[in-house]
Design a protein around this motif. Structure first.
Motif, PDB file in Angstrom:
ATOM      1  N   ILE A 136       0.847  -1.204   0.000  1.00  0.00           N
ATOM      2  CA  ILE A 136       0.000   0.000   0.000  1.00  0.00           C
ATOM      3  C   ILE A 136       0.879   1.250   0.000  1.00  0.00           C
ATOM      4  O   ILE A 136       1.717   1.445   0.884  1.00  0.00           O
ATOM      5  N   GLU A 137       0.637   2.098  -1.021  1.00  0.00           N
ATOM      6  CA  GLU A 137       1.359   3.381  -1.062  1.00  0.00           C
ATOM      7  C   GLU A 137       0.394   4.482  -0.634  1.00  0.00           C
ATOM      8  O   GLU A 137      -0.754   4.512  -1.075  1.00  0.00           O
ATOM      9  N   PHE A 138       0.902   5.374   0.210  1.00  0.00           N
ATOM     10  CA  PHE A 138       0.087   6.535   0.592  1.00  0.00           C
ATOM     11  C   PHE A 138       0.791   7.812   0.134  1.00  0.00           C
ATOM     12  O   PHE A 138       1.970   8.027   0.411  1.00  0.00           O
ATOM     13  N   ASN A 167       4.674   8.417  -0.161  1.00  0.00           N
ATOM     14  CA  ASN A 167       5.052   9.266  -1.299  1.00  0.00           C
ATOM     15  C   ASN A 167       4.922  10.734  -0.932  1.00  0.00           C
ATOM     16  O   ASN A 167       3.940  11.151  -0.321  1.00  0.00           O
ATOM     17  N   VAL A 168       5.945  11.501  -1.312  1.00  0.00           N
ATOM     18  CA  VAL A 168       6.005  12.937  -0.986  1.00  0.00           C
ATOM     19  C   VAL A 168       5.876  13.706  -2.308  1.00  0.00           C
ATOM     20  O   VAL A 168       6.867  13.972  -2.981  1.00  0.00           O
ATOM     21  N   PRO A 169       4.647  14.068  -2.708  1.00  0.00           N
ATOM     22  CA  PRO A 169       4.487  14.726  -3.998  1.00  0.00           C
ATOM     23  C   PRO A 169       4.649  16.241  -3.909  1.00  0.00           C
ATOM     24  O   PRO A 169       4.107  16.877  -3.008  1.00  0.00           O
ATOM     25  N   ASP A 170       5.410  16.783  -4.853  1.00  0.00           N
ATOM     26  CA  ASP A 170       5.427  18.234  -5.040  1.00  0.00           C
ATOM     27  C   ASP A 170       4.371  18.497  -6.116  1.00  0.00           C
ATOM     28  O   ASP A 170       4.673  18.740  -7.284  1.00  0.00           O
ATOM     29  N   THR A 171       3.121  18.433  -5.677  1.00  0.00           N
ATOM     30  CA  THR A 171       1.973  18.416  -6.584  1.00  0.00           C
ATOM     31  C   THR A 171       1.918  19.608  -7.535  1.00  0.00           C
ATOM     32  O   THR A 171       1.530  19.477  -8.682  1.00  0.00           O
ATOM     33  N   GLU A 198       9.141   2.744   2.765  1.00  0.00           N
ATOM     34  CA  GLU A 198      10.069   3.309   1.787  1.00  0.00           C
ATOM     35  C   GLU A 198       9.636   4.748   1.512  1.00  0.00           C
ATOM     36  O   GLU A 198       8.430   5.018   1.475  1.00  0.00           O
ATOM     37  N   ILE A 199      10.598   5.658   1.279  1.00  0.00           N
ATOM     38  CA  ILE A 199      10.202   7.037   0.954  1.00  0.00           C
ATOM     39  C   ILE A 199      10.295   7.239  -0.558  1.00  0.00           C
ATOM     40  O   ILE A 199      11.291   6.898  -1.202  1.00  0.00           O
ATOM     41  N   SER A 200       9.203   7.814  -1.098  1.00  0.00           N
ATOM     42  CA  SER A 200       9.106   8.032  -2.541  1.00  0.00           C
ATOM     43  C   SER A 200       8.924   9.532  -2.798  1.00  0.00           C
ATOM     44  O   SER A 200       8.423  10.251  -1.927  1.00  0.00           O
ATOM     45  N   VAL A 201       9.321   9.990  -3.996  1.00  0.00           N
ATOM     46  CA  VAL A 201       9.013  11.387  -4.352  1.00  0.00           C
ATOM     47  C   VAL A 201       8.349  11.434  -5.723  1.00  0.00           C
ATOM     48  O   VAL A 201       8.567  10.562  -6.565  1.00  0.00           O
ATOM     49  N   HIS A 202       7.556  12.492  -5.916  1.00  0.00           N
ATOM     50  CA  HIS A 202       6.744  12.633  -7.127  1.00  0.00           C
ATOM     51  C   HIS A 202       6.767  14.134  -7.452  1.00  0.00           C
ATOM     52  O   HIS A 202       6.073  14.910  -6.798  1.00  0.00           O
ATOM     53  N   CYS A 203       7.612  14.537  -8.391  1.00  0.00           N
ATOM     54  CA  CYS A 203       7.811  15.977  -8.597  1.00  0.00           C
ATOM     55  C   CYS A 203       7.220  16.465  -9.919  1.00  0.00           C
ATOM     56  O   CYS A 203       7.458  15.871 -10.977  1.00  0.00           O
ATOM     57  N   HIS A 204       6.508  17.581  -9.828  1.00  0.00           N
ATOM     58  CA  HIS A 204       5.971  18.215 -11.039  1.00  0.00           C
ATOM     59  C   HIS A 204       6.894  19.340 -11.484  1.00  0.00           C
ATOM     60  O   HIS A 204       7.716  19.853 -10.714  1.00  0.00           O
ATOM     61  N   GLN A 224      12.387   5.605  -3.810  1.00  0.00           N
ATOM     62  CA  GLN A 224      11.524   5.378  -4.985  1.00  0.00           C
ATOM     63  C   GLN A 224      11.322   6.710  -5.664  1.00  0.00           C
ATOM     64  O   GLN A 224      11.071   7.716  -4.983  1.00  0.00           O
ATOM     65  N   ILE A 225      11.409   6.737  -7.001  1.00  0.00           N
ATOM     66  CA  ILE A 225      11.123   7.991  -7.686  1.00  0.00           C
ATOM     67  C   ILE A 225      10.032   7.789  -8.715  1.00  0.00           C
ATOM     68  O   ILE A 225       9.998   6.773  -9.389  1.00  0.00           O
ATOM     69  N   GLU A 226       9.124   8.772  -8.750  1.00  0.00           N
ATOM     70  CA  GLU A 226       7.988   8.664  -9.666  1.00  0.00           C
ATOM     71  C   GLU A 226       8.247   9.574 -10.861  1.00  0.00           C
ATOM     72  O   GLU A 226       8.614  10.745 -10.697  1.00  0.00           O
TER      73      GLU A 226
END
Ligand code: KIV
Ligand code: ZN
Length: 505
Positions: A136-138, A167-171, A198-204, A224-226
């Motif tokens: 499960i990813e949050f 996941n840490v998104p820079d939405t 695990e720490i993930s990032v999601h950058c716009h 993890q990188i998105e």
């Protein structure tokens, strides 16, 4: 700290959300198959609750993919989570990716929820999802405009509920590399139970920093990188997979030995595939996959590269699978040479697919003296597009056009399985393509709008193959048609019919 960085590709979800990048089921499956070849760790296949079409494509991708984890996005709501699970449950390795906003502005105006309510909802959603599957990813939407301490509180609560990826998104693409690193370091030190996730990032990319922000996060400990192929995604897009991965690969020591399992040689093909399917080309100057990325124009650079490539080249075109442009085939080339060359270019086609591609190659070889690798790629691409139902087929066309006359076009089509053909003639002030499209509309008896039309030379030389991409709309249905031919009018008509056949299907 683990040095292995997992690549989470969201081309089929965030990428597909970008204007003009929507894909049909067949196209999504083609992209998913290429993502498997790239060896990405996670494929986010869509947002299952968004529509029945999205649900179907997530479940078909889940059935197709054998190595990567397949994820579906869901809001932090039970009905979304049910849909996400029902769509990904066929996967060898399913993941539910649930999200809730954590920034003051989102909580106040969008969610109308207090901090306590957000913590409670996030944890409840993860606990509910956990009943279905273990992975499960949050995502804390708008994390980079959230209060750090509150973020750590939310993440601690979702870990306790069973989340495995945070996941840490820079939405909105607001952050800077230093700030990203700061957040990741803070979270690593302040989330309770962080060793279980695990720490993930999601950058716009709104400020052009998506890749830089992603890399800074890796340096600070994200594992993890998105990202998306060609960086497609909401607004200015997401971090591009090819740029992020090639940075890690080229500057491995700088990133503390961080590495990922991507098969670099599949990068170029993945980029071309997504360009072809979405009809959205990358800029020639785009890093890694742009046409000029490896072109040395200035004499002083060319001299240096000829003496020793590393004077001006930090990576080679071969690293990412750009084929040598060898002019090897012509009309006397046999089946064996053709099959060998396609295999060298990385295509793995079935016997039937090869037979069809070879037949097309022979037709092309009658028109062109030499067939380049680019021509071969176009031949394969034409064949792939034709795997769709061809309800309307072009039988013939004749155009008449000139400087001071209104163009006219006569188009003859074969419809369905019928042997009979239907024909119409029309004029078009916009020229022969316009006239042809009008003639087809007369035959269809309906109004199809052309929202966008583009043409480019897919290969080199005066007898180059023209590739046409046309975006069509009938009512609220949209489809992208594409086709290639050495004749630009024929390519335009075939692309239109390809789009019409998709609308028809
Ligand atoms: O940009 C974003 O915040 C997202 C999340 C849903 C991960 O796409
Ligand atoms: Zn996003």
């Amino acid at each position: 700290m683990s040095n292995r960085i997992k690549i989470f590709d969201t081309t089929l979800r965030d990428g597909e959300q970008s204007p003009g990048c929507s894909m049909n089921l067949h196209e999504k499956l083609e992209v998913a198959a290429q993502l498997e070849k790239l060896n990405v760790d996670v494929i986010e296949a869509g947002f299952a609750i968004a529509s029945p079409g999205d649900f179907e494509s997530v479940s078909e991708v889940a059935k197709l993919v054998k190595n990567a984890t397949v994820a579906s996005l869901s809001r932090a709501m039970e009905k979304d989570i049910d849909a996400a699970y029902n769509a990904v449950k066929h996967a060898v390795s399913p993941r539910i990716h649930t999200f809730l906003a954590t920034s003051p502005i989102h909580m106040q105006y969008k969610l109308k929820m207090s901090e306590d309510e957000v913590v409670e909802r996030a944890a409840a959603a993860v606990a509910y999802a956990k009943k279905y599957c273990s992975d499960i990813e949050f995502s804390a939407e708008d994390a980079l405009r959230s209060d750090k301490a509150f973020l750590a509180r939310v993440f601690s609560a979702v870990i306790a509920a069973g989340a495995t990826v945070l996941n840490v998104p820079d939405t909105v693409g607001y952050s800077t590399p230093e700030e990203m690193a700061d957040y990741i370091t803070y979270l690593k030190n302040n989330i309770i139970g962080i060793e279980k996730a695990e720490i993930s990032v999601h950058c716009h990319n709104d400020l052009g920093l998506a890749v830089a922000n992603t890399l800074a996060s890796v340096k600070a400990g994200a594992t993890q990188i998105e990202c998306t192929i060609n960086g497609i995604g909401e607004r200015a897009g997401n971090a591009s997979l090819e740029e992020t991965v090639m940075n890690l690969n080229t500057r491995k020591a700088y990133y503390g030995g961080a590495y990922c399992n991507i098969d670099l040689k599949q990068i170029y093909r993945a980029s071309k595939l997504v360009q072809r399917i979405t009809g959205v080309p990358v800029a020639p100057s785009k890093a890694i996959v742009g046409d000029n990325a490896f072109a040395h124009e200035a004499g002083i650079h060319q001299h240096g590269v000829l003496e020793n490539r590393s004077t001006y080249e930090i990576m080679t075109p071969q690293d990412i699978g750009i084929p040598h442009n060898k002019m090897v085939l012509g009309k006397h080339s046999g089946r064996h040479a053709f099959d060998d060359r396609l295999a060298e270019l990385g295509y793995r086609l079935t016997k039937d697919e090869l037979d069809e591609a070879f037949a097309r190659f022979k037709i092309l070889a009658d028109k062109k003296k030499v067939i380049s690798d680019g021509d071969l790629e176009a031949v394969v691409a034409m064949k792939l597009d034709e795997s769709l139902v061809q309800h309307y087929k072009l039988d013939n066309f004749v155009v008449n056009s000139g400087k001071n006359i209104t163009a006219t076009s006569t188009v003859r089509l074969q419809v369905g399985d019928s042997e009979e053909t239907i024909e119409a003639v029309s004029s078009g002030e916009g020229g022969p393509v316009h006239a042809s499209y009008r003639a087809i509309n007369i035959l269809l008896g309906e109004r199809i709008e052309v929202e966008d039309y583009s043409i480019r030379a897919a290969t080199e030389g005066e007898d180059a193959i023209a590739e046409v991409v046309v975006k069509l709309r009938r009512g609220d249905k949209k489809a992208t048609g594409r086709a290639s031919s050495t004749d630009t009018i024929e390519a335009s008509i075939l692309a239109y019919l390809n789009g019409v056949n998709k609308l028809w299907a």
